[in-house]
Design a protein around this motif. Structure first.
Motif, short mmCIF file in Angstrom:
data_model
loop_
_atom_site.label_atom_id
_atom_site.label_comp_id
_atom_site.label_asym_id
_atom_site.label_seq_id
_atom_site.Cartn_x
_atom_site.Cartn_y
_atom_site.Cartn_z
N LYS A 1 49.14 31.17 33.67
CA LYS A 1 49.45 31.66 32.56
C LYS A 1 51.23 32.67 32.05
O LYS A 1 52.14 32.80 31.93
CB LYS A 1 49.15 32.45 31.60
CG LYS A 1 47.33 32.46 31.28
CD LYS A 1 46.33 33.51 31.65
CE LYS A 1 44.84 33.14 31.04
NZ LYS A 1 43.94 33.81 30.70
N ALA A 2 51.31 32.59 33.91
CA ALA A 2 52.87 33.49 34.34
C ALA A 2 53.76 32.10 33.35
O ALA A 2 55.40 32.83 33.26
CB ALA A 2 52.85 34.11 35.53
N ALA A 3 54.06 31.02 33.59
CA ALA A 3 54.59 29.91 33.53
C ALA A 3 54.68 30.11 31.60
O ALA A 3 56.02 30.05 31.32
CB ALA A 3 54.57 28.80 33.35
N GLY A 4 53.90 30.53 31.37
CA GLY A 4 54.86 30.57 29.58
C GLY A 4 54.12 28.77 28.45
O GLY A 4 55.48 28.85 27.79
N CYS A 5 53.41 28.71 28.87
CA CYS A 5 53.87 27.10 28.86
C CYS A 5 52.75 26.68 27.17
O CYS A 5 51.73 27.54 26.82
CB CYS A 5 53.15 25.97 29.50
SG CYS A 5 54.19 26.38 30.94
N ILE A 6 53.46 26.09 26.38
CA ILE A 6 53.09 25.92 24.94
C ILE A 6 52.68 24.79 24.07
O ILE A 6 54.54 23.49 25.32
CB ILE A 6 53.67 26.47 24.12
CG1 ILE A 6 55.05 26.31 23.96
CG2 ILE A 6 53.09 28.24 24.13
CD1 ILE A 6 55.61 26.68 22.59
N VAL A 7 52.42 24.32 23.79
CA VAL A 7 51.91 22.77 23.71
C VAL A 7 52.56 22.93 22.91
O VAL A 7 53.36 22.54 21.35
CB VAL A 7 50.98 21.91 23.51
CG1 VAL A 7 50.64 20.47 22.41
CG2 VAL A 7 49.66 22.51 23.89
N ALA A 8 53.65 21.65 23.18
CA ALA A 8 54.50 21.40 21.65
C ALA A 8 54.46 19.86 20.93
O ALA A 8 54.76 19.69 19.45
CB ALA A 8 56.63 21.33 22.72
N ASN A 9 54.17 18.75 21.85
CA ASN A 9 53.35 17.85 21.01
C ASN A 9 52.27 17.30 22.17
O ASN A 9 52.67 17.19 23.59
CB ASN A 9 54.74 16.78 21.03
CG ASN A 9 55.06 15.93 19.83
OD1 ASN A 9 53.73 15.52 19.44
ND2 ASN A 9 56.35 15.34 19.59
N GLN A 10 51.55 16.30 21.14
CA GLN A 10 50.77 15.50 21.64
C GLN A 10 49.76 14.38 21.30
O GLN A 10 50.14 14.50 20.09
CB GLN A 10 49.09 16.69 22.50
CG GLN A 10 48.19 16.80 21.28
CD GLN A 10 47.31 17.99 21.44
OE1 GLN A 10 47.10 18.89 22.44
NE2 GLN A 10 46.87 17.64 21.28
N GLU A 11 49.60 13.33 22.07
CA GLU A 11 49.43 11.92 21.81
C GLU A 11 48.23 11.96 22.23
O GLU A 11 48.23 11.22 23.55
CB GLU A 11 50.60 11.45 21.28
CG GLU A 11 50.51 9.78 20.57
CD GLU A 11 51.51 9.09 20.39
OE1 GLU A 11 50.91 8.27 19.68
OE2 GLU A 11 52.50 9.75 20.95
N LEU A 12 47.29 11.61 21.55
CA LEU A 12 46.10 10.90 21.60
C LEU A 12 45.87 9.32 21.58
O LEU A 12 45.93 9.14 20.39
CB LEU A 12 44.61 11.70 21.83
CG LEU A 12 44.52 12.91 23.02
CD1 LEU A 12 43.14 13.68 21.94
CD2 LEU A 12 44.79 12.36 24.18
N GLN A 13 45.45 8.79 22.59
CA GLN A 13 45.25 6.55 22.19
C GLN A 13 44.23 6.12 22.85
O GLN A 13 44.27 6.41 24.29
CB GLN A 13 46.71 6.24 22.00
CG GLN A 13 47.85 6.57 21.07
CD GLN A 13 49.67 5.51 22.00
OE1 GLN A 13 49.35 5.30 22.73
NE2 GLN A 13 49.70 5.29 20.46
N SER A 14 43.10 5.31 21.85
CA SER A 14 42.02 4.51 23.04
C SER A 14 41.97 4.04 21.58
O SER A 14 41.68 3.71 20.45
CB SER A 14 41.57 5.61 23.18
OG SER A 14 40.64 5.19 23.80
#
Length: 203
Positions: free
Chosen positions: A93-106
């Motif tokens: 949590k200290a890194a403060g990461c947020i999802v900027a983009n994501q993609e799932l494929q199958s």
């Protein structure tokens, strides 16, 4: 989205070649081994990119098209879990990461073979045997359904990313026994096998 990961096949060619050679010695293609997943990770400044590739068997429990209601429910449940990468990868949590983009494929999600399948096949030299046409590559991936998940995070304090904890991935998908990780940071690159017993990697 994958500007960092595009460099991985070239930067990590020796690691990939070594893994492919080892896999061939054990009678496996290396690219698709039940119980084994692959994770490419790249950290550049405030951008963290993760690319998880896994046989569908590891995550869903089967690789055939989901036709029954029960199978469709399993696929939907796995997709929902993969849609929460901050929980799945347990980023500090200290890194403060947020999802900027994501993609799932199958293919199980109704997608065609992943667009980067050619890159993967080139790495482990699988398509030469099958004829390196896109059709042959797509055929291979439908015979052995895979799930590819690409995530890009923006981290406010990337220095807090001391480790990458894959423990939750193993807990969430217990049929996954090993993840072959290729990690690139500003300080260099490393290849390591993560297991449920050794699930934490150092950046």
């Amino acid at each position: 989205m994958r500007h960092l990961l595009l460099a991985l096949p070239f930067a990590l060619l020796p690691l990939v070649a070594a893994q492919a050679h080892e896999a061939h010695e054990h009678g496996s293609l290396g690219a698709h081994e039940h119980g084994v997943g692959r994770l490419n990770a790249a950290l550049d400044g405030q951008t963290l990119e993760l690319e998880l590739q896994s046989p569908a068997m590891n995550l869903v429990g089967f690789e055939h098209p989901a036709t029954s209601d029960a199978d469709k429910a399993k696929v939907a449940a796995v997709r929902a879990l993969l849609d929460k990468p901050l929980e799945l990868f347990n980023l500090p949590k200290a890194a403060g990461c947020i999802v900027a983009n994501q993609e799932l494929q199958s293919p199980l999600f109704g997608d065609p073979a992943p667009e980067d399948a050619d890159d993967d096949d080139d790495d482990d030299h699988a398509p030469e045997a099958a004829g390196s046409t896109p059709a042959a590559g797509a055929e291979h991936h439908h015979d052995h359904s895979e799930i590819h998940a690409h995530y890009q995070f923006t981290c406010a304090t990337p220095t807090a990313l001391k480790t990458l904890d894959l423990g939750q991935v193993f807990k969430t998908f217990p049929a996954t026994h090993k993840i072959q990780v290729q990690l690139i940071t500003g300080s260099g690159q490393q290849g390591v096998d993560a297991t449920p017993e050794a699930a934490t990697l150092k950046f």
